[in-house]
Design a protein around this motif. Structure first.
Motif, PDB file in Angstrom:
ATOM      1  N   GLU A 179       0.829  -1.203   0.000  1.00  0.00           N
ATOM      2  CA  GLU A 179       0.000   0.000   0.000  1.00  0.00           C
ATOM      3  C   GLU A 179       0.864   1.255   0.000  1.00  0.00           C
ATOM      4  N   GLN A 180       1.869   1.292   0.867  1.00  0.00           N
ATOM      5  CA  GLN A 180       2.675   2.494   0.989  1.00  0.00           C
ATOM      6  C   GLN A 180       3.421   2.833  -0.302  1.00  0.00           C
ATOM      7  N   ARG A 221       0.278   4.584  -2.501  1.00  0.00           N
ATOM      8  CA  ARG A 221       0.532   5.953  -2.060  1.00  0.00           C
ATOM      9  C   ARG A 221       1.668   6.606  -2.859  1.00  0.00           C
ATOM     10  N   HIS A 269      -2.504   7.673  -4.112  1.00  0.00           N
ATOM     11  CA  HIS A 269      -3.784   7.428  -3.460  1.00  0.00           C
ATOM     12  C   HIS A 269      -3.721   7.786  -1.976  1.00  0.00           C
ATOM     13  N   GLU A 270      -4.864   8.093  -1.412  1.00  0.00           N
ATOM     14  CA  GLU A 270      -4.938   8.293   0.033  1.00  0.00           C
ATOM     15  C   GLU A 270      -4.780   6.951   0.744  1.00  0.00           C
ATOM     16  N   ALA A 271      -4.293   7.007   1.969  1.00  0.00           N
ATOM     17  CA  ALA A 271      -4.058   5.783   2.734  1.00  0.00           C
ATOM     18  C   ALA A 271      -5.363   5.052   3.023  1.00  0.00           C
ATOM     19  N   PRO A 310      -4.179   4.125   7.488  1.00  0.00           N
ATOM     20  CA  PRO A 310      -2.990   4.815   8.011  1.00  0.00           C
ATOM     21  C   PRO A 310      -2.701   4.489   9.467  1.00  0.00           C
TER      22      PRO A 310
END
Length: 438
Positions: A61-62, A66, A71-73, A76
């Motif tokens: 994801e990170q 991102r 993209h937004e987390a 988070p």
């Protein structure tokens, strides 16, 4: 001229295949045991399997959602839980980790979105996206954690949860015991391998004096001779630190070995079996490898010597990607990818032999070298210092070549692994060398 669109499509196909292969393996390693086994810590040296599972998703994801796609987390609030530097392995069972089903859903959600990002990727514009680097980095990261989880499976007690066919039997190797590697310069490292990690870069010329190196890794039978000759009882074979370590921890044989009457037995993924004499020795620390080499009147090869033996082709005065050339590994070349759950007998895979005649440099067992883990001249950390830079120094020794637990995406002639000299739970062996008298 190569069509850039075709290049992009080939990169996309490679990235998709690498990510899918890694996820299939992750699924196997986390679906073959029940929930209590996933959440338990089977050794203070290792994380619970469920931590690795969610960490894999969080890293993906990170970096892919991102960093690459902007993209937004998604989650988070869990970043800190799965930061490998924030929480030592021994502390991870006490963290509020995602339960197994939630970890699976999270990792699957991230993967679905990441494949969408990959489908639209242009593979240009930034160093992170050039040649699909970020996607290759994440595939390698997942495969490295798959190897870590396989180590956890080896450490866990109880009945076996994994099975795989054994390597093909081969005749006892009767070739030369060592090979001469000529002196002179060669190109070490890489500047053009698209998915090479920062510590493999940049390519640079390295001068190496002539030396001789074992044709195959040291076998169990050879190591048993060291034990039988009192190798663990004779301090002259050991460094001061190594001698103190084996005395303090009462180490008298490789990890998972035990003596039963007149034979050595070992525990391997939930079964107990006789130690096979012709396999490369496994689960020895650097101190043990170094002591054996001294006992044998030899030494561990330096990292540069190992890479020259593995990559140098005197016919073209060039360094290839692999011992056999530039082609990607096949099952005929090397024992990789958890295809088997053990090393192949010494002398296997003649198709993987180097031009100089050295065998099994890729796959089977990680091979300890004498070298500390240090940066190459011109090293630049990328994309983050915590991958390599924080480990540089005399505290970590370099291992080369991969093991049966390593996938091809995370193993090549330039790939560098490193660990503390006391580590034995890893799939580590070695071969020895000696300087050539001129």
């Amino acid at each position: 001229m190569t069509d850039p669109a075709l290049d992009a499509e080939a990169l996309r196909e490679r990235a998709v295949a690498s990510l899918i292969t890694a996820r299939d393996r992750t699924t196997l390693l986390t679906s073959c045991v029940d929930e209590p086994e996933l959440t338990a810590q089977h050794s203070p040296l290792m994380s619970p399997l469920v931590w690795d599972l969610a960490h894999i998703g969080n890293q993906e994801e990170q970096w892919l959602l991102r960093a690459v796609a902007g993209h937004e987390a998604i989650r988070p609030e869990i970043d800190g839980l799965y930061d490998a530097f924030e929480h030592p392995r021994a502390e991870r069972p006490s963290l509020p980790l995602l339960p197994p089903d939630e970890a699976r859903r999270y990792a699957a959600d991230v993967r679905g979105r990441a494949l969408d990002v990959l489908e639209a990727a242009a593979f240009d514009g930034t160093r992170l996206t050039e040649a699909g680097f970020a996607f290759g980095m994440i595939a390698q990261h997942e495969q490295q954690h798959d190897e870590t989880m396989l180590i956890t499976h080896q450490l866990r007690r109880g009945p076996r949860a994994l099975t795989a066919p054994d390597p093909e039997p081969v005749p006892l190797f009767t070739g030369p015991s060592e090979v001469l590697v000529p002196g002179g310069p060669f190109t070490m490292g890489t500047s053009d391998e698209p998915w090479a990690l920062d510590n493999e870069r940049p390519a640079h010329r390295r001068e190496v004096a002539p030396f001789r190196i074992d044709t195959t890794p040291v076998t169990n039978a050879a190591y048993q001779a060291f034990i039988a000759d009192g190798g663990y009882d004779e301090p002259r074979w050991w460094t001061a630190e190594g001698w103190a370590h084996v005395r303090r921890n009462a180490i008298t044989a490789p990890l998972f070995w035990r003596r039963d009457g007149g034979q050595w037995l070992r525990r391997r993924f939930g079964i107990t079996e006789a130690v096979p004499p012709d396999e490369p020795v496994l689960h020895v620390c650097w101190y043990e490898a170094d002591a054996y080499a001294r006992w044998a009147g030899r030494r561990l090869p330096t990292e540069a010597e190992w890479e020259k033996a593995a990559r140098y082709d005197p016919a073209g005065d060039r360094s290839a990607r692999y011992p056999w050339g530039d082609a990607e590994p096949t099952p005929e070349h090397a024992n990789l990818g958890q295809r088997h759950l053990r090393p192949a007998p010494a002398g296997s895979y003649p198709a993987g032999e180097s031009p100089l005649g050295v065998r099994q440099l890729i796959g089977d067992v990680w091979e300890w070298t004498s070298s500390d883990f240090l940066p190459y001249p011109g090293f630049r950390a990328f994309p983050y210092k915590e991958y390599s830079e924080v480990f540089f120094g005399p505290g970590h020794k370099v291992l080369r070549g991969g093991s049966f637990a390593v996938d091809a995406v995370a193993c090549r002639g330039t790939f560098r692994n490193w660990d503390l000299p006391v580590r034995r739970q890893i799939f580590s062996g070695f071969r020895t060398a000696r300087s050539e008298e001129i």
